[in-house]
Motif scaffolding. Sequence first.
Motif, PDB file in Angstrom:
ATOM      1  N   TYR A  41      -0.661 -10.224 -11.070  1.00  0.00           N
ATOM      2  CA  TYR A  41      -1.422 -11.230 -11.803  1.00  0.00           C
ATOM      3  C   TYR A  41      -0.601 -12.513 -11.939  1.00  0.00           C
ATOM      4  CZ  TYR A  41      -4.232 -13.334 -15.501  1.00  0.00           C
ATOM      5  OH  TYR A  41      -5.013 -14.196 -16.241  1.00  0.00           O
ATOM      6  N   PRO A  42      -1.205 -13.700 -11.742  1.00  0.00           N
ATOM      7  CA  PRO A  42      -2.636 -14.020 -11.652  1.00  0.00           C
ATOM      8  C   PRO A  42      -3.196 -14.070 -10.226  1.00  0.00           C
ATOM      9  CG  PRO A  42      -1.410 -16.044 -11.829  1.00  0.00           C
ATOM     10  CD  PRO A  42      -0.391 -14.930 -11.865  1.00  0.00           C
ATOM     11  N   ALA A  43      -2.478 -13.531  -9.239  1.00  0.00           N
ATOM     12  CA  ALA A  43      -2.987 -13.519  -7.877  1.00  0.00           C
ATOM     13  C   ALA A  43      -4.257 -12.678  -7.789  1.00  0.00           C
ATOM     14  CB  ALA A  43      -1.926 -12.961  -6.927  1.00  0.00           C
ATOM     15  N   LYS A  44      -5.098 -12.992  -6.819  1.00  0.00           N
ATOM     16  CA  LYS A  44      -6.264 -12.158  -6.551  1.00  0.00           C
ATOM     17  C   LYS A  44      -5.796 -10.887  -5.855  1.00  0.00           C
ATOM     18  CE  LYS A  44     -10.706 -11.997  -4.129  1.00  0.00           C
ATOM     19  NZ  LYS A  44     -11.665 -12.694  -3.230  1.00  0.00           N
ATOM     20  N   VAL A  45      -6.321  -9.749  -6.286  1.00  0.00           N
ATOM     21  CA  VAL A  45      -5.960  -8.469  -5.685  1.00  0.00           C
ATOM     22  C   VAL A  45      -7.232  -7.808  -5.148  1.00  0.00           C
ATOM     23  CG1 VAL A  45      -5.000  -6.169  -6.086  1.00  0.00           C
ATOM     24  CG2 VAL A  45      -3.998  -8.157  -7.242  1.00  0.00           C
ATOM     25  N   VAL A  46      -7.206  -7.459  -3.871  1.00  0.00           N
ATOM     26  CA  VAL A  46      -8.307  -6.720  -3.259  1.00  0.00           C
ATOM     27  C   VAL A  46      -7.735  -5.399  -2.754  1.00  0.00           C
ATOM     28  CG1 VAL A  46     -10.150  -6.691  -1.549  1.00  0.00           C
ATOM     29  CG2 VAL A  46      -9.409  -8.866  -2.557  1.00  0.00           C
ATOM     30  N   SER A  47      -8.236  -4.305  -3.287  1.00  0.00           N
ATOM     31  CA  SER A  47      -7.710  -2.986  -2.942  1.00  0.00           C
ATOM     32  C   SER A  47      -8.741  -2.221  -2.116  1.00  0.00           C
ATOM     33  CB  SER A  47      -7.385  -2.210  -4.224  1.00  0.00           C
ATOM     34  OG  SER A  47      -6.714  -1.012  -3.940  1.00  0.00           O
ATOM     35  N   LEU A  87       4.514  -4.702   2.642  1.00  0.00           N
ATOM     36  CA  LEU A  87       5.254  -3.440   2.621  1.00  0.00           C
ATOM     37  C   LEU A  87       4.299  -2.298   2.298  1.00  0.00           C
ATOM     38  CD1 LEU A  87       7.894  -1.724   2.462  1.00  0.00           C
ATOM     39  CD2 LEU A  87       8.035  -2.368   0.047  1.00  0.00           C
ATOM     40  N   VAL A  88       4.331  -1.268   3.114  1.00  0.00           N
ATOM     41  CA  VAL A  88       3.477  -0.095   2.926  1.00  0.00           C
ATOM     42  C   VAL A  88       4.342   1.160   2.991  1.00  0.00           C
ATOM     43  CG1 VAL A  88       1.775   1.321   4.136  1.00  0.00           C
ATOM     44  CG2 VAL A  88       1.294  -1.082   3.689  1.00  0.00           C
ATOM     45  N   ILE A  89       4.052   2.123   2.118  1.00  0.00           N
ATOM     46  CA  ILE A  89       4.815   3.379   2.069  1.00  0.00           C
ATOM     47  C   ILE A  89       3.910   4.516   2.535  1.00  0.00           C
ATOM     48  CG2 ILE A  89       6.266   4.872   0.656  1.00  0.00           C
ATOM     49  CD1 ILE A  89       6.258   2.617  -1.482  1.00  0.00           C
ATOM     50  N   THR A  90       4.333   5.232   3.559  1.00  0.00           N
ATOM     51  CA  THR A  90       3.568   6.364   4.041  1.00  0.00           C
ATOM     52  C   THR A  90       4.431   7.615   4.082  1.00  0.00           C
ATOM     53  OG1 THR A  90       1.955   7.053   5.719  1.00  0.00           O
ATOM     54  CG2 THR A  90       4.022   6.098   6.525  1.00  0.00           C
ATOM     55  N   ARG A  91       3.816   8.723   4.425  1.00  0.00           N
ATOM     56  CA  ARG A  91       4.522   9.997   4.503  1.00  0.00           C
ATOM     57  C   ARG A  91       5.356  10.056   5.780  1.00  0.00           C
ATOM     58  NH1 ARG A  91       3.773  15.473   6.318  1.00  0.00           N
ATOM     59  NH2 ARG A  91       4.113  17.003   4.648  1.00  0.00           N
ATOM     60  N   ALA A 115      -2.224 -18.009  -8.805  1.00  0.00           N
ATOM     61  CA  ALA A 115      -3.655 -17.803  -8.659  1.00  0.00           C
ATOM     62  C   ALA A 115      -4.144 -18.181  -7.258  1.00  0.00           C
ATOM     63  CB  ALA A 115      -4.410 -18.600  -9.715  1.00  0.00           C
ATOM     64  N   GLU A 116      -3.329 -18.893  -6.492  1.00  0.00           N
ATOM     65  CA  GLU A 116      -3.702 -19.283  -5.126  1.00  0.00           C
ATOM     66  C   GLU A 116      -3.362 -18.191  -4.111  1.00  0.00           C
ATOM     67  OE1 GLU A 116      -5.365 -22.132  -4.876  1.00  0.00           O
ATOM     68  OE2 GLU A 116      -5.084 -22.238  -7.049  1.00  0.00           O
ATOM     69  N   ASP A 117      -2.647 -17.167  -4.533  1.00  0.00           N
ATOM     70  CA  ASP A 117      -2.193 -16.114  -3.618  1.00  0.00           C
ATOM     71  C   ASP A 117      -3.161 -14.923  -3.632  1.00  0.00           C
ATOM     72  OD1 ASP A 117       0.106 -17.671  -3.164  1.00  0.00           O
ATOM     73  OD2 ASP A 117       1.110 -16.770  -4.898  1.00  0.00           O
ATOM     74  N   THR A 118      -3.089 -14.126  -2.563  1.00  0.00           N
ATOM     75  CA  THR A 118      -3.920 -12.922  -2.451  1.00  0.00           C
ATOM     76  C   THR A 118      -3.045 -11.730  -2.103  1.00  0.00           C
ATOM     77  OG1 THR A 118      -5.847 -14.183  -1.693  1.00  0.00           O
ATOM     78  CG2 THR A 118      -5.853 -11.815  -1.271  1.00  0.00           C
ATOM     79  N   VAL A 119      -3.268 -10.641  -2.801  1.00  0.00           N
ATOM     80  CA  VAL A 119      -2.603  -9.378  -2.485  1.00  0.00           C
ATOM     81  C   VAL A 119      -3.665  -8.390  -2.020  1.00  0.00           C
ATOM     82  CG1 VAL A 119      -1.285  -7.418  -3.391  1.00  0.00           C
ATOM     83  CG2 VAL A 119      -0.755  -9.746  -4.161  1.00  0.00           C
ATOM     84  N   VAL A 120      -3.454  -7.812  -0.850  1.00  0.00           N
ATOM     85  CA  VAL A 120      -4.330  -6.748  -0.361  1.00  0.00           C
ATOM     86  C   VAL A 120      -3.591  -5.432  -0.504  1.00  0.00           C
ATOM     87  CG1 VAL A 120      -5.417  -5.733   1.680  1.00  0.00           C
ATOM     88  CG2 VAL A 120      -5.677  -8.172   1.213  1.00  0.00           C
ATOM     89  N   CYS A 121      -4.209  -4.474  -1.212  1.00  0.00           N
ATOM     90  CA  CYS A 121      -3.614  -3.152  -1.414  1.00  0.00           C
ATOM     91  C   CYS A 121      -4.354  -2.133  -0.552  1.00  0.00           C
ATOM     92  CB  CYS A 121      -3.705  -2.737  -2.877  1.00  0.00           C
ATOM     93  SG  CYS A 121      -2.715  -3.719  -4.004  1.00  0.00           S
ATOM     94  N   LEU A 122      -3.609  -1.286   0.119  1.00  0.00           N
ATOM     95  CA  LEU A 122      -4.155  -0.246   0.977  1.00  0.00           C
ATOM     96  C   LEU A 122      -3.758   1.101   0.382  1.00  0.00           C
ATOM     97  CD1 LEU A 122      -3.055  -1.851   4.371  1.00  0.00           C
ATOM     98  CD2 LEU A 122      -5.240  -2.160   3.174  1.00  0.00           C
ATOM     99  N   ILE A 123      -4.728   1.790  -0.221  1.00  0.00           N
ATOM    100  CA  ILE A 123      -4.411   2.992  -0.994  1.00  0.00           C
ATOM    101  C   ILE A 123      -5.192   4.191  -0.459  1.00  0.00           C
ATOM    102  CG2 ILE A 123      -4.397   4.045  -3.280  1.00  0.00           C
ATOM    103  CD1 ILE A 123      -2.536   1.631  -3.038  1.00  0.00           C
ATOM    104  N   SER A 124      -4.479   5.287  -0.252  1.00  0.00           N
ATOM    105  CA  SER A 124      -5.132   6.535   0.144  1.00  0.00           C
ATOM    106  C   SER A 124      -4.445   7.697  -0.553  1.00  0.00           C
ATOM    107  CB  SER A 124      -5.062   6.712   1.668  1.00  0.00           C
ATOM    108  OG  SER A 124      -3.742   7.006   2.074  1.00  0.00           O
ATOM    109  N   GLY A 158       0.806  -1.216   0.000  1.00  0.00           N
ATOM    110  CA  GLY A 158       0.000   0.000   0.000  1.00  0.00           C
ATOM    111  C   GLY A 158       0.831   1.254   0.000  1.00  0.00           C
ATOM    112  N   ALA A 159       0.147   2.369  -0.203  1.00  0.00           N
ATOM    113  CA  ALA A 159       0.815   3.666  -0.200  1.00  0.00           C
ATOM    114  C   ALA A 159      -0.213   4.752   0.069  1.00  0.00           C
ATOM    115  CB  ALA A 159       1.515   3.920  -1.539  1.00  0.00           C
ATOM    116  N   GLY A 160       0.245   5.820   0.719  1.00  0.00           N
ATOM    117  CA  GLY A 160      -0.626   6.946   0.990  1.00  0.00           C
ATOM    118  C   GLY A 160      -0.442   7.438   2.409  1.00  0.00           C
ATOM    119  N   LYS A 161      -1.016   8.592   2.685  1.00  0.00           N
ATOM    120  CA  LYS A 161      -0.873   9.187   4.014  1.00  0.00           C
ATOM    121  C   LYS A 161      -1.649   8.421   5.071  1.00  0.00           C
ATOM    122  CE  LYS A 161      -1.548  13.177   1.894  1.00  0.00           C
ATOM    123  NZ  LYS A 161      -1.807  14.600   1.586  1.00  0.00           N
TER     124      LYS A 161
END
Length: 414
Positions: free
Chosen positions: A173-179, A64-68, A108-117, A42-45
Amino acid sequence: MDINPDSFLRDLFAKAVAVADPMAALPGVLGKKPEGRLIVVGAGKASARMAEALESAWGPCEGLVITRYGYERPCTGITITSAAHPVPDAAGEVATLEMLELMRGLTAEDTVVCLISGGASSLLTAPVPGVTLDALKQVNAELLASGAPISAMNALRKHLCQAKGGQLAAAAYPAKVVSYLISDVPGDDPGMIGSGPTVAEPENLDCALAALAPFGVTLPEHVEAAARAHAGVVMPDDERLSTTENILFASPLQSLQAAQEVAEAAGLRVEILGDALEGEARDVAQAQADLAKGKVGRGPRVLLSGGELTVTRRGDGVGGPNAEFALALALALEGAEGIHALACDTDGVDGAAEVAGAVIAPQTLATAQAKGVDAPLALAENDAHSFFEKIDAQVVPGPTLTNVNDFRAILITK
């Protein structure tokens, strides 16, 4: 009215921020922790706070997440990295390339969660091949000074980075991505939040440049050539986004409605002027001043609005769109009795200053004059933060750990 206008306005702002706090808002939409390998990026404040909220619900996670800088939060498994905002730096570039590397080799069995702001456009920084970070910073600085709307800025940024415009999700891709998204953009368009790292981009570079042409923004020849050669943004029909889901869970309208509830509980009428206002800060201030003066005598009420205003750089002062709105509003109101106001950015940072915004009152201009502070000159020099600092009218909450854009409240007491 039996309220303190200054305290009341600050309370409205605090409520607007609190309802957008990921610790309160995110757990309700997460559901069960996915089976199999899970990677959180993820990334964002607000992204570090989002990561903290996620781990509070699911336990330690890889990622891994990137913030201010200054917006870090404690996490057990997720690595929190800090970088610069609003102008990108080398730390953001290194972390973004590391994040893209995490995406490689997934199944395709993996999952990525994205945290975006909001803020991800600066923090998620991997210039396309042939463009240096210094060149990207120069373009970014020109964008910020141009007065262009955030939608137009982000449309161009997508074409200059390897992670924006759907490219982060495509790399997984081909992992599932939930943002999971916190909106800081007018209209809540997922493709504009943080320049849409998990959202398809239908417009090409020519469209992005055409939208910025009226604001005098052009690209250096080598930067434009590199962007055209990379052509990395992901189109809507791209199979690599077929396993991606984008979920918006906090928005400007929700924060305005939370403030509305507080005001109505105090017996005030409330009018929401819009959650997606755009335009030059001083022009919007003039329009809202005219509106507010027309409401005086109709009974106590609050006018609320959100969105993202812009400032065309004219001077060398220290300011931001919220402080500039507040200063222009004070000048337009000319000390009108019974009108107080607050304008703040919900992330706690207005422009590049560690100040959310400011409050004004009928005596604001008289106070400034008594202290020898020239309000018209401050506006001409884009020096609103300095103006409000000198009259002790700034709002400085520190890092709020969220970001649903501007919050403006005009209180009419009679």
